[in-house]
Design an enzyme around this catalytic site. Sequence first.
Site, mmCIF file in Angstrom:
data_model
loop_
_atom_site.group_PDB
_atom_site.id
_atom_site.type_symbol
_atom_site.label_atom_id
_atom_site.label_comp_id
_atom_site.label_asym_id
_atom_site.label_seq_id
_atom_site.Cartn_x
_atom_site.Cartn_y
_atom_site.Cartn_z
ATOM 1 C CB ALA A 10 -0.918 -0.005 1.222
ATOM 2 N NE ARG A 16 -1.899 6.245 -13.570
ATOM 3 C CZ ARG A 16 -2.121 5.040 -14.098
ATOM 4 N NH1 ARG A 16 -2.866 4.930 -15.182
ATOM 5 N NH2 ARG A 16 -1.630 3.955 -13.540
ATOM 6 C CE LYS A 23 -3.303 3.378 -6.215
ATOM 7 N NZ LYS A 23 -2.729 2.691 -7.409
ATOM 8 C CG ASP A 106 -3.913 -0.777 -6.751
ATOM 9 O OD1 ASP A 106 -3.881 -2.024 -6.668
ATOM 10 O OD2 ASP A 106 -3.240 -0.131 -7.581
ATOM 11 C CD GLU A 156 5.085 -6.727 -14.819
ATOM 12 O OE1 GLU A 156 4.217 -5.918 -15.210
ATOM 13 O OE2 GLU A 156 4.891 -7.540 -13.900
ATOM 14 N NE ARG A 317 -26.812 13.969 11.825
ATOM 15 C CZ ARG A 317 -26.636 15.039 12.595
ATOM 16 N NH1 ARG A 317 -27.628 15.910 12.773
ATOM 17 N NH2 ARG A 317 -25.486 15.244 13.202
ATOM 18 C CE LYS A 335 -27.198 13.732 17.564
ATOM 19 N NZ LYS A 335 -26.446 14.667 18.420
ATOM 20 N NE ARG A 424 -50.906 27.950 22.935
ATOM 21 C CZ ARG A 424 -51.587 26.918 22.447
ATOM 22 N NH1 ARG A 424 -50.984 26.037 21.690
ATOM 23 N NH2 ARG A 424 -52.870 26.770 22.699
#
Length: 451
Positions: A10, A16, A23, A106, A156, A317, A335, A424
């Site tokens: 890794a 790229r 990556k 990867d 290769e 959540r 949540k 209220r």
Amino acid sequence: MTDLLAIILAAGDGTRMRSSIPKVLHEVGGLPIVSHVVRAAAGAGATRLAVVTAPGHDSVRTKVAEVAPNAEFFEQAERKGTGHAAAMARTAWEKAQGYVVVVYADHPLLRAANFKGITDRLDAGWDAAILGFEPRDPTGYGRLLTRGEQLLAIREHKDASEEERKIVLSNACILGFRAEVFRDLIDKLQTNNAQGEYYLTDLVELANKSGRRVTYHVAPEHDVMGVNDRKQLAKAEMQFQELRRDDFMAAGVTMKDPSSVYFSYDTEMGRDVVLEPNVVFGPGAKVGNGVHIRAFSHIEGATIGDDAEIGPFARLRPEAVLAEGVKVGNFVEIKKAEIGKGSKINHLSYIGDAKIGEKVNVGAGTITCNYDGINKSLTSIGDNVFVGSNSSLVAPVSIGDGAYIASGSVITRDVEADALALGRARQEDKPGYAPKLRARAEAIKAARKKG
């Protein structure tokens, strides 16, 4: 069971990807690519994991440790090829027993079965076994040079002859060896190739020259999809989602528009679930039997009980736990809250840091005011409570069983069981005053035009 050391390479930067993130930490199905590989190796029975990373990639080590706390880590300070990278895990493979497999980090769609295909060959008496595949376009891949079941060499692409480049069978991403064979050969690698690097794949020829028996196992192309750029990352995500959708539909889930539903690597789904279009599951979602999730809902880190109804346009959540038969309607966000059996939160509400009992009705526009800018506090609601529309429940606050909260209330103190709570301001009417307000507004408007 034979000991199995998995060495995961890794250390690549992934230039790229055009990213400040390594990556292998880009995600597929809500999980970093390298973590997919680690899970596949562990699922195949790897007894030890050795992960080779680049300098400064502490974030890779942190993510791997989340799924494999016992993993060992090694650093490849210089980039001298895959063979050099594998050699960096020396203290791991020097004492390895049984088998050693080396895998590139990867490949997010790898499965335990791909590793098992290699170890099965080793169990059958072969000294080394390499994972291959047959791509639609083999350009750029190392070619497997074979004679029957025997693998003679991996060439290769840059070093292959025109005739060898016509071969379709290509190198994938897993190389397996008996531990003593790997130890004997890894330091014999040379750099006499177009890249001037130590190729791990050259171990095949070295093994053959030393009289070892080398074979291969062929995997489906989609299992060994590598990710080097954003386009390939998107293709991997697409393939991952297609596989998950197929698995869930085969297990009894109905999807109105499968292509619009997205799952995470760990999504759990019961039978007779119905998913309408544009439903997204983040990591940690668990859905019971008979659940109906309507369109445009997002669910992450939440548990949904049997026969619940969710959405449309609902957001659940992390640590939202919904019991059997709960109804959560449109534009509701929940949540870190427990919602009891048969309770209803049908529209336009926020419920956070709360515990709600059974058969509670939460009216439209209700808010649990859980955060005071410093602390988050709990709202507790008993069974059979009616919360009127447009109520604000200011935590910490507790509402007893059977209580009734009048619409438009701001509740700041505990409410005892079966009580009616009104919080209220008193309404005041001024007859005939509305025209005066309009006249005043027009006068201000006219003055502004003159000025």
